[in-house]
Design a protein around this motif. Structure first.
Motif, PDB file in Angstrom:
ATOM      1  N   LEU A  10       0.837  -1.204   0.000  1.00 29.49           N
ATOM      2  CA  LEU A  10       0.000   0.000   0.000  1.00 29.49           C
ATOM      3  C   LEU A  10       0.867   1.246   0.000  1.00 29.49           C
ATOM      4  O   LEU A  10       1.908   1.290   0.669  1.00 29.49           O
ATOM      5  CB  LEU A  10      -0.905   0.023   1.237  1.00 29.49           C
ATOM      6  N   ARG A  14      -0.109  12.560  -1.590  1.00 29.40           N
ATOM      7  CA  ARG A  14      -1.052  13.618  -1.204  1.00 29.40           C
ATOM      8  C   ARG A  14      -1.561  14.373  -2.432  1.00 29.40           C
ATOM      9  O   ARG A  14      -0.804  14.596  -3.380  1.00 29.40           O
ATOM     10  CB  ARG A  14      -0.361  14.631  -0.276  1.00 29.40           C
ATOM     11  N   ASN A  23       8.221  12.554  -6.612  1.00 27.23           N
ATOM     12  CA  ASN A  23       7.115  11.600  -6.471  1.00 27.23           C
ATOM     13  C   ASN A  23       7.317  10.411  -7.412  1.00 27.23           C
ATOM     14  O   ASN A  23       7.026   9.276  -7.064  1.00 27.23           O
ATOM     15  CB  ASN A  23       5.764  12.243  -6.831  1.00 27.23           C
ATOM     16  N   PHE A  43      -3.379   4.900  -3.342  1.00 30.26           N
ATOM     17  CA  PHE A  43      -4.488   5.822  -3.103  1.00 30.26           C
ATOM     18  C   PHE A  43      -4.049   7.269  -3.193  1.00 30.26           C
ATOM     19  O   PHE A  43      -2.863   7.589  -3.248  1.00 30.26           O
ATOM     20  CB  PHE A  43      -5.147   5.515  -1.756  1.00 30.26           C
ATOM     21  N   HIS A  48      -4.928  13.722   4.085  1.00 28.50           N
ATOM     22  CA  HIS A  48      -3.611  14.259   4.460  1.00 28.50           C
ATOM     23  C   HIS A  48      -3.382  15.644   3.853  1.00 28.50           C
ATOM     24  O   HIS A  48      -2.720  16.479   4.449  1.00 28.50           O
ATOM     25  CB  HIS A  48      -2.490  13.318   4.013  1.00 28.50           C
ATOM     26  N   MET A 161      -1.490   8.246   8.668  1.00 27.84           N
ATOM     27  CA  MET A 161      -0.704   7.444   7.714  1.00 27.84           C
ATOM     28  C   MET A 161      -0.596   5.996   8.197  1.00 27.84           C
ATOM     29  O   MET A 161      -0.707   5.051   7.413  1.00 27.84           O
ATOM     30  CB  MET A 161       0.677   8.076   7.529  1.00 27.84           C
ATOM     31  N   ASP A 164      -3.846   4.286   7.385  1.00 28.46           N
ATOM     32  CA  ASP A 164      -3.923   3.917   5.965  1.00 28.46           C
ATOM     33  C   ASP A 164      -3.307   2.537   5.734  1.00 28.46           C
ATOM     34  O   ASP A 164      -3.847   1.715   4.991  1.00 28.46           O
ATOM     35  CB  ASP A 164      -3.120   4.904   5.098  1.00 28.46           C
ATOM     36  N   LYS A 177      12.664   8.380   0.680  1.00 31.19           N
ATOM     37  CA  LYS A 177      13.425   8.410   1.933  1.00 31.19           C
ATOM     38  C   LYS A 177      12.749   9.275   3.011  1.00 31.19           C
ATOM     39  O   LYS A 177      12.787   8.943   4.203  1.00 31.19           O
ATOM     40  CB  LYS A 177      14.812   8.981   1.612  1.00 31.19           C
ATOM     41  N   ASP A 178      12.113  10.372   2.590  1.00 27.32           N
ATOM     42  CA  ASP A 178      11.530  11.293   3.572  1.00 27.32           C
ATOM     43  C   ASP A 178      10.385  10.678   4.374  1.00 27.32           C
ATOM     44  O   ASP A 178       9.987  11.240   5.390  1.00 27.32           O
ATOM     45  CB  ASP A 178      11.028  12.570   2.852  1.00 27.32           C
ATOM     46  N   GLN A 179       9.857   9.548   3.928  1.00 24.95           N
ATOM     47  CA  GLN A 179       8.719   8.936   4.635  1.00 24.95           C
ATOM     48  C   GLN A 179       9.120   7.797   5.563  1.00 24.95           C
ATOM     49  O   GLN A 179       8.262   7.178   6.202  1.00 24.95           O
ATOM     50  CB  GLN A 179       7.694   8.412   3.606  1.00 24.95           C
ATOM     51  N   VAL A 215      15.407   6.403  -1.995  1.00 25.57           N
ATOM     52  CA  VAL A 215      15.507   7.472  -2.995  1.00 25.57           C
ATOM     53  C   VAL A 215      15.201   8.840  -2.391  1.00 25.57           C
ATOM     54  O   VAL A 215      14.182   9.035  -1.733  1.00 25.57           O
ATOM     55  CB  VAL A 215      14.522   7.211  -4.159  1.00 25.57           C
TER      56      VAL A 215
HETATM   57  P1  TYM Z   1       3.752  13.013  -0.473  1.00 25.93           P
HETATM   58  O1  TYM Z   1       2.674  13.451  -1.363  1.00 25.93           O
HETATM   59  O2  TYM Z   1       4.494  14.011   0.310  1.00 25.93           O
HETATM   60  O3  TYM Z   1       4.806  12.169  -1.258  1.00 25.93           O
HETATM   61  C1  TYM Z   1       4.405  11.064  -2.049  1.00 25.93           C
HETATM   62  C2  TYM Z   1       5.573  10.137  -2.299  1.00 25.93           C
HETATM   63  O4  TYM Z   1       6.609  10.815  -3.028  1.00 25.93           O
HETATM   64  C3  TYM Z   1       7.830  10.656  -2.332  1.00 25.93           C
HETATM   65  N1  TYM Z   1       8.667  11.852  -2.530  1.00 25.93           N
HETATM   66  C4  TYM Z   1       9.972  11.812  -2.804  1.00 25.93           C
HETATM   67  N2  TYM Z   1      10.809  10.766  -2.967  1.00 25.93           N
HETATM   68  C5  TYM Z   1      12.083  11.045  -3.267  1.00 25.93           C
HETATM   69  N3  TYM Z   1      12.573  12.304  -3.420  1.00 25.93           N
HETATM   70  C6  TYM Z   1      11.764  13.397  -3.272  1.00 25.93           C
HETATM   71  N4  TYM Z   1      12.239  14.608  -3.454  1.00 25.93           N
HETATM   72  C7  TYM Z   1      10.398  13.161  -2.935  1.00 25.93           C
HETATM   73  N5  TYM Z   1       9.328  13.972  -2.716  1.00 25.93           N
HETATM   74  C8  TYM Z   1       8.277  13.154  -2.467  1.00 25.93           C
HETATM   75  C9  TYM Z   1       7.459  10.467  -0.873  1.00 25.93           C
HETATM   76  O5  TYM Z   1       8.483   9.810  -0.159  1.00 25.93           O
HETATM   77  C10 TYM Z   1       6.222   9.631  -0.992  1.00 25.93           C
HETATM   78  O6  TYM Z   1       6.536   8.259  -1.163  1.00 25.93           O
HETATM   79  N6  TYM Z   1       2.725  10.803   3.723  1.00 25.93           N
HETATM   80  C11 TYM Z   1       2.800  10.377   2.331  1.00 25.93           C
HETATM   81  C12 TYM Z   1       1.446  10.070   1.765  1.00 25.93           C
HETATM   82  C13 TYM Z   1       0.803   8.939   2.489  1.00 25.93           C
HETATM   83  C14 TYM Z   1       1.228   7.576   2.494  1.00 25.93           C
HETATM   84  C15 TYM Z   1       0.323   6.893   3.329  1.00 25.93           C
HETATM   85  C16 TYM Z   1       2.286   6.898   1.898  1.00 25.93           C
HETATM   86  C17 TYM Z   1      -0.305   9.020   3.265  1.00 25.93           C
HETATM   87  N7  TYM Z   1      -0.577   7.794   3.776  1.00 25.93           N
HETATM   88  C18 TYM Z   1       0.444   5.521   3.569  1.00 25.93           C
HETATM   89  C19 TYM Z   1       2.401   5.526   2.137  1.00 25.93           C
HETATM   90  C20 TYM Z   1       1.492   4.853   2.969  1.00 25.93           C
HETATM   91  C21 TYM Z   1       3.540  11.465   1.555  1.00 25.93           C
HETATM   92  O7  TYM Z   1       4.568  11.845   1.916  1.00 25.93           O
HETATM   93  O8  TYM Z   1       3.014  11.980   0.476  1.00 25.93           O
END
Ligand code: TYM
Length: 360
Positions: A10, A14, A23, A43, A48, A161, A164, A177-179, A215
């Protein structure tokens, strides 16, 4: 003989705007690559998105944008379940329930909360380790004498999160990586719930391991990651002219003066993008040129822009057709919500039982 059930994957993005290369490489490209082999659920995180107070019209437009870009990038709704977060009301109820097991302190120490809360209050990032202490931060939040506020939804972002993920009992979560810190919290909440109630109910999810390092796509403005709030995005739907211009304007330095000089951050960032988008031969060519001081950054940028466009053009060309087909978009999310809701409702039913919410 029964075939073993596929592992549940999953992830979400956002609904805060169009999708950018961060992304794409952090999430979307991975989604497409695994949809044949896993029980995939992707999704659009519109709840969020509410944490940063978008106006209703742009939120709605962005839900459609992200959905169309998912489809244009190759997520196949016949293979993966695609849904909108707010179409699953069970998520909101479980968010309330899980919050009873989450500490305010641990949420306040989350890096992304600190970052977003500072932005909401108009505070600058700390310059020394001392300023970044948790106590200093808490004083700022609680004592902020300002008409700005940090909404509680931003604080509980990691709970939502975690829900989810846990409500679908997913075990693999492909993210950038940021997540990873949020994923770590999800595991902690799952363990805590299991041990508090003495059950073996939630599996502990992990990052989807693709073999490489996590990444982080950098911006081209010198430092940090590519992100919407950083205003440094290369979008999948950027027109070629716009994209070329953005790449040509990327920050660099004066160039290496001696063979094998260390790289400055802006130049290293260009190479990071080159490694993601170009062939190994192209990367080697420019690395060698950097090492022997013959590199011309203009050449590197031109090549980089074309290689990025080779990735984004097919996506950009499909997006508008998909966006124009309302019926199709509605069908995709209706079908996705049905599937995602069935599993969410089952998990929530059991969670209510476990927690003692059983009626009379
Ligand atoms: P969001 O929208 O901030 O980012 C979505 C995805 O894109 C990745 N991402 C990046 N990866 C590498 N380098 C970057 N510069 C970069 N910018 C964004 C994020 O790591 C992410 O994978 N909180 C989540 C959304 C979410 C979610 C969840 C994800 C809500 N519920 C459950 C997984 C499982 C998010 O950061 O969205």
């Amino acid at each position: 003989m029964d075939t073993p059930a596929k592992e549940i994957v999953l992830s979400g993005i956002r609904a805060t705007g169009n999708l950018h290369l961060g992304n794409y490489y952090g999430a979307l490209r991975k989604f497409v690559s695994i949809q044949n082999d896993y029980d995939c659920n992707f999704f659009i995180a519109d709840l969020h998105a509410l944490t940063t107070a978008p106006d209703p019209q742009s939120l709605h437009a962005n839900v459609r944008n992200v959905l169309a870009e998912y489809l244009a990038a190759g997520i196949d709704p016949e293979k993966a379940t695609i849904f909108i977060q707010s179409d699953i009301p069970e998520i909101s109820e479980m968010y309330l329930l899980l919050n009873m097991h989450v500490g305010v302190g641990e949420l306040m120490r989350t890096a992304s909360f600190k970052d977003k809360a500072r932005k909401a209050l108009g505070l600058t990032a700390p310059t020394s380790a001392q300023d970044d202490s948790d106590e200093a931060f808490e004083r700022q939040i609680i004592g902020a004498e300002t008409n700005k506020r940090v909404n509680a939804g931003l604080l509980t972002y990691p709970t939502l999160m975690a829900v989810d993920i846990l409500i679908q009992k997913a075990t693999k979560v492909p993210v950038g990586k940021d997540q990873l810190q949020h994923l770590e919290l999800t595991r902690r909440f799952a363990r805590r719930f299991n041990s508090f109630y003495g059950v073996d109910f939630f599996p502990e999810p992990t990052d989807f391991d693709f073999g490489g390092a996590p990444v982080k796509v950098p911006g081209l403005d010198g430092s940090g990651k590519m992100g919407k709030s950083e205003g440094n995005c290369l979008y999948l739907i950027d027109d070629p002219k716009v994209l070329r211009k953005k790449v040509m304007r990327a920050t660099t330095d004066e160039g290496p003066k001696e063979p094998n000089s260390p790289m400055s951050e802006p130049v290293a960032n260009l190479f990071t993008l080159l490694e993601l988008t170009s062939t190994p031969e192209v990367v080697k060519h420019f690395r060698d040129a950097y090492a022997d001081c013959s590199i011309r950054y203009g050449d590197l940028k031109k090549q980089l822009a074309e290689d990025i466009l080779a990735v984004t053009t097919p996506i950009r060309e499909r997006v508008n057709d998909i966006l124009a087909d309302d019926q199709y978009l509605r069908r995709v999310v209706r079908q996705g919500a049905e599937k995602a809701r069935a599993r969410a409702a089952e998990t929530l039913r059991e969670v209510r039982q476990i927690m003692g919410l059983r009626g009379i």
